[in-house]
Scaffold this active site. Structure first.
Site, PDB file in Angstrom:
ATOM      1  N   CYS A   2     -28.279  28.348 -10.754  1.00  0.00           N
ATOM      2  CA  CYS A   2     -29.064  28.383 -11.986  1.00  0.00           C
ATOM      3  C   CYS A   2     -29.957  29.622 -12.006  1.00  0.00           C
ATOM      4  CB  CYS A   2     -29.926  27.130 -12.095  1.00  0.00           C
ATOM      5  SG  CYS A   2     -28.983  25.598 -12.016  1.00  0.00           S
ATOM      6  N   ARG A  27     -25.915  33.420 -14.081  1.00  0.00           N
ATOM      7  CA  ARG A  27     -26.208  32.417 -13.067  1.00  0.00           C
ATOM      8  C   ARG A  27     -25.946  30.995 -13.550  1.00  0.00           C
ATOM      9  NH1 ARG A  27     -29.123  34.234  -8.670  1.00  0.00           N
ATOM     10  NH2 ARG A  27     -29.774  32.094  -8.282  1.00  0.00           N
ATOM     11  N   TRP A  75     -26.436  25.773 -14.257  1.00  0.00           N
ATOM     12  CA  TRP A  75     -25.089  25.529 -13.763  1.00  0.00           C
ATOM     13  C   TRP A  75     -25.150  24.155 -13.129  1.00  0.00           C
ATOM     14  CZ3 TRP A  75     -21.930  30.011 -11.189  1.00  0.00           C
ATOM     15  CH2 TRP A  75     -20.573  29.722 -11.288  1.00  0.00           C
ATOM     16  N   ASN A 101     -33.869  25.660  -9.172  1.00  0.00           N
ATOM     17  CA  ASN A 101     -32.557  26.079  -8.680  1.00  0.00           C
ATOM     18  C   ASN A 101     -32.398  25.493  -7.283  1.00  0.00           C
ATOM     19  OD1 ASN A 101     -30.104  27.393  -8.405  1.00  0.00           O
ATOM     20  ND2 ASN A 101     -31.034  29.258  -7.606  1.00  0.00           N
ATOM     21  N   GLY A 102     -31.245  24.894  -6.992  1.00  0.00           N
ATOM     22  CA  GLY A 102     -31.037  24.272  -5.691  1.00  0.00           C
ATOM     23  C   GLY A 102     -30.789  22.783  -5.843  1.00  0.00           C
ATOM     24  N   GLU A 487     -12.211  36.257  12.126  1.00  0.00           N
ATOM     25  CA  GLU A 487     -13.077  36.744  11.053  1.00  0.00           C
ATOM     26  C   GLU A 487     -14.270  37.510  11.613  1.00  0.00           C
ATOM     27  OE1 GLU A 487     -14.673  37.373   7.184  1.00  0.00           O
ATOM     28  OE2 GLU A 487     -12.649  37.006   7.976  1.00  0.00           O
ATOM     29  N   LYS A 491     -15.224  41.465  10.900  1.00  0.00           N
ATOM     30  CA  LYS A 491     -16.523  41.949  10.410  1.00  0.00           C
ATOM     31  C   LYS A 491     -17.056  43.067  11.299  1.00  0.00           C
ATOM     32  CE  LYS A 491     -16.676  39.728   6.799  1.00  0.00           C
ATOM     33  NZ  LYS A 491     -15.238  40.034   6.781  1.00  0.00           N
ATOM     34  N   GLU A 494     -15.123  46.149  10.392  1.00  0.00           N
ATOM     35  CA  GLU A 494     -15.403  46.663   9.055  1.00  0.00           C
ATOM     36  C   GLU A 494     -16.751  47.367   8.960  1.00  0.00           C
ATOM     37  OE1 GLU A 494     -13.228  43.694   5.889  1.00  0.00           O
ATOM     38  OE2 GLU A 494     -14.886  42.868   7.043  1.00  0.00           O
ATOM     39  N   HIS A 510      -3.030  34.845  29.920  1.00  0.00           N
ATOM     40  CA  HIS A 510      -1.772  35.494  29.567  1.00  0.00           C
ATOM     41  C   HIS A 510      -1.980  36.959  29.181  1.00  0.00           C
ATOM     42  CE1 HIS A 510       0.587  31.761  29.617  1.00  0.00           C
ATOM     43  NE2 HIS A 510      -0.535  31.201  29.193  1.00  0.00           N
ATOM     44  N   LYS A 609     -12.757  47.440  -1.786  1.00  0.00           N
ATOM     45  CA  LYS A 609     -13.004  46.018  -1.999  1.00  0.00           C
ATOM     46  C   LYS A 609     -11.717  45.266  -2.323  1.00  0.00           C
ATOM     47  CE  LYS A 609     -15.550  42.328  -2.482  1.00  0.00           C
ATOM     48  NZ  LYS A 609     -16.057  41.664  -1.270  1.00  0.00           N
TER      49      LYS A 609
END
Length: 614
Positions: A2, A27, A75, A101-102, A487, A491, A494, A510, A609
């Site tokens: 929101c 938002r 929202w 908000n939340g 992941e 990061k 990147e 191994h 991106k």
């Protein structure tokens, strides 16, 4: 996600609040509303369902006079989009107005207590408990600021809210308790402002400062007082802000990546919004019955994506197999499209793509569709080519992600796959209503868990300082944590330009164990639920060879904490959601190392991106 906007000063509040909302309407656009405190001490409140234009139409010819106001674009999370559920919300006496908000996680308990004491509720939102609790505090003789502070210990969850009280007609009270999105305070000439994002304030002032987690601000026309929620004064200078739109979107953060890491509690909340009925414990998909039927009937599911999206697919494979009992494959889209993969009727391909325009993922969708398989796109761009090719689409709802390295879109994708797996499990008879309810209750806790993890940045920065000089790093994990090791390694590649490798703990003997020496740090992912006991064996083997171990561990695991050279702790988390809890500190670690190494964090060398070419 929101949007909130507040103003107090010497000018008419209504046009300022309305203009501010228009700059942060992205938002939320389920409903909009504002409350202006008039010269007689009465709030004039206007609300409308739908986008901000509906509120504008309501306000035509009905100007509300007053120099203090607050507004909201919603929202929906608790309660459907409706006039009754639109913000602002008020108490029984209509002397307290609140926008939020939340999520107040324990709102149902608080609401039941308030109703038993005679309060009348007019909405299904969690927010409405706030003005009623403040009302009671005012009735006990507290002033508005103390009244707001007094209710905070009863709140569970991450939330940001603004309060206006009729008895202090020039005062706004802003609270940030947890990472439920940001709040920026602005200072003008005899006026102050508060907004969810900096773009709302750019036309009004060049002076702004963030309200941090655990702080409360009292805004009056002549200045702002900030303190911790415990009452300790906070001294923070206003800084000069840019009028450049892109830099303004970055807000008070140094990099978009950091901003987007910090936005994850809100992004996860948005991914759940309207899809989960926490009161009834029911899943309420927004993608229609067609996808639910395909999930229930699929003989096989193929998950595909590139980069971070492929790592999300690996987590999703675990969800579908363990929860729904369906055969699942996960494959990098660039390989799937070139190996003549066998697919056909009865197969369901789920493609994960943040942009919806990734070349290899689009080719995989076209390949599967051409062979007669059903296709689903999990994407952050509903107007993308992936959404057009797929027969069904699920919106990640992670919001604009500018940084090249995926952060909030990765965790949002995992949540989407988790919801799809629960839907599949229910549809296939693998999960009863009580089990579905328990999984959804676990999800309710997740934004708060991630918020708590984000508060540990200083500890992560200390680890980053000790790893900055290393050009190589091994990330070790087992089971559900293995995709997170991949992941985390991505990061580090990147944004810190470190050669990092994710490996399975069971594969150490191994080959990878040959790399272990004093110059090769190992980040061992061993939280509870991540085959922790078997990872303990790996940690012991690495330490026996003089390897440097950084453990990613669950709070209270003093045993492994004592074996590791240093540890990053994550809050206790339901087992299936541990991958998200462990992802956040790895994102932050890569960011901090990249910062120390002087890397171009938002635009890493050689990367883009969205990969739209071979």
């Amino acid at each position: 996600m929101c949007g909130i906007m507040g103003y107090t000063g010497h000018r008419q509040a209504m046009p300022i609040v309305l203009d501010g909302l228009s700059r942060i309407e992205y938002r939320g656009y389920d409903s909009a509303g504002m409350a202006i405190l008039g010269p007689t001490g009465v709030f004039g409140t206007n609300k409308a369902v739908g986008k901000l234009d509906a509120l504008r139409a309501n306000l035509e010819g009905s100007f509300v006079s007053g120099t203090l106001g607050l507004g909201h674009t919603r929202w929906a999370t608790h309660g459907a989009p409706s006039l009754a559920n639109a913000h602002p919300h008020m108490d029984c006496t209509e002397r307290v107005s609140v926008v939020q908000n939340g999520i107040v996680e324990n709102y149902s308990v608080l609401a039941a207590q308030l109703v038993s004491r005679g309060h009348r509720f007019t909405s299904q939102t969690d927010t409405e408990v706030l003005p009623h609790l403040i009302e009671e505090a005012l009735d006990r003789g507290l002033d508005p600021v103390e009244a707001v502070k007094s209710i905070l210990p009863d709140m569970h969850g991450a939330l940001v809210f603004l309060v206006a009280c009729a008895q202090e007609p020039d005062t706004l009270i802003a609270v940030r308790a947890g990472n439920a999105g940001g709040l920026v305070i602005g200072m003008g000439d005899g006026e102050t402002y508060a907004a969810s994002d900096l773009p709302a304030l750019v036309p009004l002032t060049r002076r702004a400062m963030p309200l941090n987690n655990g702080e409360i601000a009292v805004l009056r026309p002549d200045g702002v007082q900030v303190s911790t929620l415990d009452g300790a004064p906070v001294t923070r200078e206003f800084t000069e802000v840019t009028r450049d739109p892109l830099r303004a979107a970055k807000g008070m953060y140094k990099h978009f990546m950091l901003k987007e890491i910090m936005e994850q509690p809100q992004a996860l909340t948005d991914a759940l919004r309207g899809r989960v009925d926490l009161e009834s414990g029911r899943l309420e998909p927004d993608y229609g019955a067609g996808l639910s039927e395909r999930l229930a009937k699929a003989r096989r599911i193929i998950l595909t994506g590139c980069g971070s999206s492929y790592h999300a697919a690996l987590v999703g494979r675990h969800y579908f197999e363990t929860l729904a009992g369906v055969p699942v494959e996960a494959e990098v889209a660039s390989e799937l499209r070139h190996r003549n993969a066998r697919m056909g009727e009865g197969d369901l391909l789920i493609a994960i793509t943040q942009s919806g325009e990734t070349l290899d993922t689009l080719a995989a969708l076209e390949h599967a569709s051409g062979l007669g398989a059903d296709c689903v796109a999990v994407t952050n761009a509903l107007d993308s080519e992936a959404a057009r090719i797929a027969c069904e689409t699920m919106d990640m709802r992670s919001g604009l992600e500018v940084g090249v390295a995926a952060t909030k879109s990765f965790t949002s994708a995992i949540i989407c796959l988790y919801l799809l797996a629960i839907d599949a499990a229910a549809g296939r008879g693998e999960m009863d209503e009580d089990e579905v309810s328990q999984h959804l209750l676990d999800l309710e806790r997740l934004p708060g868990i991630v918020s708590e993890s984000l508060e540990r940045r200083e500890a992560i920065r200390a680890v980053a300082e000790r790893l900055t000089s290393n050009d190589n790093c091994l990330l070790l994990a087992r089971g559900l944590m293995y995709p997170i090791a991949l992941e985390g390694a991505l990061k580090l590649k990147e944004v810190a330009y470190i050669h990092a490798e994710g490996s399975v703990g069971g594969e150490m003997k191994h080959g990878p164990i040959a790399l272990i020496d004093q110059s090769m740090p190992t980040i061992a992912l061993a939280p509870e639920g991540g085959l922790r006991d078997r990872m303990a064996i790996n940690i012991s083997e690495i330490r026996a060879r003089s390897g440097h171990v950084v453990g990613v561990l669950t709070d209270g695991d003093d045993e492994l904490g004592g074996q590791a050279d240093e540890a990053i702790f994550v809050p206790e988390t339901p087992e299936h959601l541990v991958p998200i809890a462990a992802t956040v500190p790895l994102q932050m670690l890569a960011y901090e190392i990249g910062l120390l190494r002087g890397a171009d964090i938002d635009q890493p060398r050689n990367l883009a991106k969205s990969v739209t070419v071979e």
